[in-house]
Design a protein around this motif. Structure first.
Motif, PDB file in Angstrom:
ATOM      1  N   TYR A  51       2.928   1.606   8.186  1.00 35.61           N
ATOM      2  CA  TYR A  51       2.080   0.206   8.154  1.00 35.61           C
ATOM      3  C   TYR A  51       1.225   0.153   9.543  1.00 35.61           C
ATOM      4  O   TYR A  51      -0.142  -0.183   9.200  1.00 35.61           O
ATOM      5  CB  TYR A  51       2.864  -0.952   8.432  1.00 35.61           C
ATOM      6  N   ARG A  52       1.767   0.694  10.613  1.00 39.34           N
ATOM      7  CA  ARG A  52       0.879   0.637  11.877  1.00 39.34           C
ATOM      8  C   ARG A  52      -0.461   1.770  11.582  1.00 39.34           C
ATOM      9  O   ARG A  52      -1.426   1.455  11.964  1.00 39.34           O
ATOM     10  CB  ARG A  52       1.542   0.896  12.933  1.00 39.34           C
ATOM     11  N   HIS A  53       0.009   2.777  11.363  1.00 41.33           N
ATOM     12  CA  HIS A  53      -1.028   3.848  10.989  1.00 41.33           C
ATOM     13  C   HIS A  53      -2.269   3.162  10.020  1.00 41.33           C
ATOM     14  O   HIS A  53      -3.184   3.670  10.178  1.00 41.33           O
ATOM     15  CB  HIS A  53      -0.273   5.173  10.556  1.00 41.33           C
ATOM     16  N   ALA A  54      -1.827   2.698   9.050  1.00 41.87           N
ATOM     17  CA  ALA A  54      -2.926   2.322   8.244  1.00 41.87           C
ATOM     18  C   ALA A  54      -3.783   1.254   8.690  1.00 41.87           C
ATOM     19  O   ALA A  54      -4.919   1.287   8.218  1.00 41.87           O
ATOM     20  CB  ALA A  54      -1.929   1.509   6.902  1.00 41.87           C
ATOM     21  N   ILE A  55      -3.195   0.435   9.505  1.00 39.34           N
ATOM     22  CA  ILE A  55      -4.357  -0.357  10.432  1.00 39.34           C
ATOM     23  C   ILE A  55      -5.027   0.621  11.428  1.00 39.34           C
ATOM     24  O   ILE A  55      -6.383   0.423  11.567  1.00 39.34           O
ATOM     25  CB  ILE A  55      -3.276  -1.384  11.272  1.00 39.34           C
ATOM     26  N   ALA A  75      -3.611  -3.112   5.483  1.00 39.19           N
ATOM     27  CA  ALA A  75      -2.811  -2.076   5.576  1.00 39.19           C
ATOM     28  C   ALA A  75      -2.012  -2.060   4.143  1.00 39.19           C
ATOM     29  O   ALA A  75      -1.837  -1.066   3.723  1.00 39.19           O
ATOM     30  CB  ALA A  75      -1.978  -2.209   6.520  1.00 39.19           C
ATOM     31  N   ALA A  76      -1.766  -3.393   3.894  1.00 43.43           N
ATOM     32  CA  ALA A  76      -0.778  -3.459   2.785  1.00 43.43           C
ATOM     33  C   ALA A  76      -1.427  -2.843   1.555  1.00 43.43           C
ATOM     34  O   ALA A  76      -0.872  -2.161   0.710  1.00 43.43           O
ATOM     35  CB  ALA A  76      -0.197  -4.873   2.683  1.00 43.43           C
ATOM     36  N   ALA A  77      -2.819  -3.289   1.334  1.00 42.16           N
ATOM     37  CA  ALA A  77      -3.505  -2.734   0.125  1.00 42.16           C
ATOM     38  C   ALA A  77      -3.827  -1.179   0.210  1.00 42.16           C
ATOM     39  O   ALA A  77      -3.609  -0.578  -0.757  1.00 42.16           O
ATOM     40  CB  ALA A  77      -4.949  -3.446   0.035  1.00 42.16           C
ATOM     41  N   LEU A  86      -0.926   0.217  -6.818  1.00 44.74           N
ATOM     42  CA  LEU A  86      -2.207  -0.358  -7.429  1.00 44.74           C
ATOM     43  C   LEU A  86      -3.306   0.895  -7.501  1.00 44.74           C
ATOM     44  O   LEU A  86      -3.299   1.704  -6.761  1.00 44.74           O
ATOM     45  CB  LEU A  86      -2.657  -1.347  -6.486  1.00 44.74           C
ATOM     46  N   THR A  87      -4.338   0.569  -8.185  1.00 42.59           N
ATOM     47  CA  THR A  87      -5.450   1.248  -8.160  1.00 42.59           C
ATOM     48  C   THR A  87      -6.661   0.698  -7.332  1.00 42.59           C
ATOM     49  O   THR A  87      -6.486  -0.427  -6.949  1.00 42.59           O
ATOM     50  CB  THR A  87      -5.899   1.872  -9.452  1.00 42.59           C
ATOM     51  N   GLN A  88      -7.472   1.308  -6.716  1.00 36.36           N
ATOM     52  CA  GLN A  88      -8.716   0.652  -5.771  1.00 36.36           C
ATOM     53  C   GLN A  88      -9.449  -0.263  -6.962  1.00 36.36           C
ATOM     54  O   GLN A  88     -10.111  -1.047  -6.615  1.00 36.36           O
ATOM     55  CB  GLN A  88      -9.334   1.706  -5.094  1.00 36.36           C
ATOM     56  N   GLN A  89      -9.448   0.292  -8.078  1.00 39.33           N
ATOM     57  CA  GLN A  89     -10.360  -0.458  -9.088  1.00 39.33           C
ATOM     58  C   GLN A  89      -9.818  -1.801  -9.440  1.00 39.33           C
ATOM     59  O   GLN A  89     -10.280  -2.812  -9.665  1.00 39.33           O
ATOM     60  CB  GLN A  89     -10.466   0.395 -10.263  1.00 39.33           C
TER      61      GLN A  89
END
Length: 207
Positions: A51-55, A75-77, A86-89
């Motif tokens: 989570y931290r690294h995604a931020i 970060a969650a998305a 999920l997909t980005q689309q």
């Protein structure tokens, strides 16, 4: 990584402005974003270092313009897309337009093999390492020398966990630095204490 998130010791931002608005959540979506992220961590979709690294991987311009809770949601998305939930689309369809995500993740690294068991009273130096992935070593202590004054709890090694790599727990130490060593030109006489993972340290000598 030395991303925009690592602001410790950076200059030019002016004084810290204190306000009397102590509400943690100012809008309902902020509470919902926090609840979603906490639920995903609890369900094991990702850990706190991922989570931290995604931020940290957010585009720097996006990071600086985003609020705290927008970073939580980004970060969650990002992790939901990277984990295949999920997909980005699908995100773009729900948002009615492009949904900004963090930059792609790179390789992590395993914990270093300890050269010796460190203990309270040892003089240590923070390794002069520039890490492209996730790390919990603040840039302002890199290459600096301090003294271990206490042993902190052991935690999973973040440079591995942030990349979903297997990791054992390792000791962390309360390392005391002289503020004038960290910032020679403008510091008052004071000590700075930082919790530092064992893998980030090398032994210098006795007290």
């Amino acid at each position: 990584m030395d991303g925009m998130h690592d602001l410790g010791g950076k200059q030019g931002f002016g004084p810290v402005v204190r306000t009397d608005d102590s509400r943690r959540f100012k809008e309902r979506w902020e509470l919902e974003a926090t609840a979603i992220s906490g639920r995903l961590v609890g369900a094991g979709l990702y850990n706190m270092d991922e989570y931290r690294h995604a931020i940290e991987r957010m585009d720097p311009c996006h990071y600086m313009a985003a609020s705290y809770y927008e970073r939580v949601l980004t970060a969650a998305a990002t992790l939901c897309v990277e984990k295949g939930l999920l997909t980005q689309q699908a995100l773009a369809d729900a948002a009615g337009g492009a949904y900004p995500l963090s930059r792609p993740i790179g390789p992590g690294r395993a914990a270093a093999r300890p050269e010796r068991v460190l203990q309270v009273g040892d003089t240590v130096r923070v390794k002069n390492e520039f890490v492209s992935g996730h790390t919990r070593m603040p840039g302002y202590i890199r290459g600096q020398t301090g003294v271990i004054v206490d042993v902190s709890p052991a935690y999973p090694y973040p440079d591995a966990c942030g990349h979903a790599l297997p990791s054992t727990v390792e000791p962390t130490f309360d390392v005391r630095f002289d503020a004038r060593d960290l910032w020679p030109d403008s510091s008052e006489a004071a000590f700075v204490h930082v919790g530092v993972f064992a893998s980030y340290l090398e032994y210098v000598g006795p007290p």
